[in-house]
Design an enzyme around this catalytic site. Structure first.
Site, mmCIF file in Angstrom:
data_model
loop_
_atom_site.group_PDB
_atom_site.id
_atom_site.type_symbol
_atom_site.label_atom_id
_atom_site.label_comp_id
_atom_site.label_asym_id
_atom_site.label_seq_id
_atom_site.Cartn_x
_atom_site.Cartn_y
_atom_site.Cartn_z
ATOM 1 N N ARG A 11 13.096 -57.535 -29.531
ATOM 2 C CA ARG A 11 12.128 -56.279 -30.184
ATOM 3 C C ARG A 11 11.548 -56.212 -30.515
ATOM 4 N NH1 ARG A 11 14.671 -51.926 -25.695
ATOM 5 N NH2 ARG A 11 16.194 -52.791 -26.937
ATOM 6 N N ASP A 62 9.522 -54.432 -33.936
ATOM 7 C CA ASP A 62 8.760 -52.965 -33.948
ATOM 8 C C ASP A 62 7.312 -52.882 -34.338
ATOM 9 O OD1 ASP A 62 11.527 -51.703 -33.824
ATOM 10 O OD2 ASP A 62 11.991 -51.313 -36.147
ATOM 11 N N ARG A 120 13.916 -54.570 -42.839
ATOM 12 C CA ARG A 120 13.461 -54.045 -44.633
ATOM 13 C C ARG A 120 14.020 -53.117 -44.570
ATOM 14 N NH1 ARG A 120 9.760 -50.319 -39.618
ATOM 15 N NH2 ARG A 120 8.765 -49.385 -41.528
#
Length: 255
Positions: free
Chosen positions: A50, A52, A202
């Site tokens: 999934r 973001d 990230r």
């Protein structure tokens, strides 16, 4: 019910992530609405990961059980017709065995992060790259990245809202390369592991950018990792530069 695997590409900018939401646009919701035009009352689709809000995909994988025995090519064509005008593309659809699952059968996730170093803001690649103005030291970022390879407790590099049972993961690859461009330099981060924590990639990139800029030393990355403290992490990079590049399986269903 015949099961199909879908290879999916999408621009994540207009979506609030992959996961279906009741009032906000999502990639899953867009594809499921298209599927409902073909067959009503289908169960929800399963995905390999999934993403973001704002994160893109070059090779997302999903599985869906259909009531009809669809020709895979016609299924992909029909879905591409019904997802329009959303920036989602079904690159391929293939028939798979009933025990194949997009998430649980996966043995690797591959991510790409694009960081553009130049003075002027990007007009054509806005929300497709992370643009920074200062020069970055490629070798320093590579040296810092080496401390992250292998099996570690990555508490420092996961979101405080991460729901994973354990912060321990094995990072198989974190390679940083530089591509010269007429307008500057594009740095690419190739990151691979069996699974990732929320915001892990990230967090890696934001921390390594600080190393490249000279604000951190490469050794500071190891210190942050060993702290096992979210507060020790560098800044988290924005989502626009991140792409789910591909998903690995014991046997590639799309080969």
């Amino acid at each position: 019910m015949p099961r199909y695997a879908l290879l999916i590409e999408y621009d994540g900018a207009p979506f609030h992530g992959w996961q279906r939401q009741s009032t906000l646009p999502s990639v899953q919701g867009t594809i499921e609405q298209a599927l409902a035009r073909l067959e009503p009352d289908l169960p929800s689709i399963a995905t390999a990961g999934r993403t973001d809000a704002g994160v893109h995909a070059l090779g997302q994988v999903a599985t869906v059980d259909m009531a009809r025995d669809w020709d895979p090519f016609r299924l992909s064509e029909a879905l591409n017709h019904h997802v329009r005008p959303a920036p989602v593309s079904i690159l391929r659809a293939v028939r798979v065995a009933g025990d194949f699952h997009a998430r649980f059968s996966a043995i690797e996730r591959r991510y790409l992060f694009r960081l553009l170093q130049r003075r002027a803001p990007p007009a054509l690649e806005r929300e497709k790259v992370w643009q920074v103005r200062q020069r970055l030291d490629l070798q320093a970022m590579r040296d810092g990245a080496r401390h992250l390879l292998g099996r570690h407790d990555f508490t420092t590099f996961r979101s405080s809202i991460c729901q994973a049972d354990s912060p321990v993961r094995t990072l198989d690859r974190l390679e940083v390369t530089a591509l010269a461009r007429p307008d500057g330099t594009e740095f690419r981060f190739d990151v691979r592991a069996r699974s990732f924590l929320h915001n892990q990639v990230r967090s890696f990139v934001g921390t390594l950018e600080r190393v490249g800029a000279g604000a951190w030393s490469p050794e500071d990355v190891r210190t942050a990792l060993e702290a096992r403290d979210r507060a020790a992490c560098g800044p988290v990079s924005p989502p626009g530069g991140l792409y789910l590049a591909g998903v690995g399986y014991p046997q590639d269903p799309f080969a």
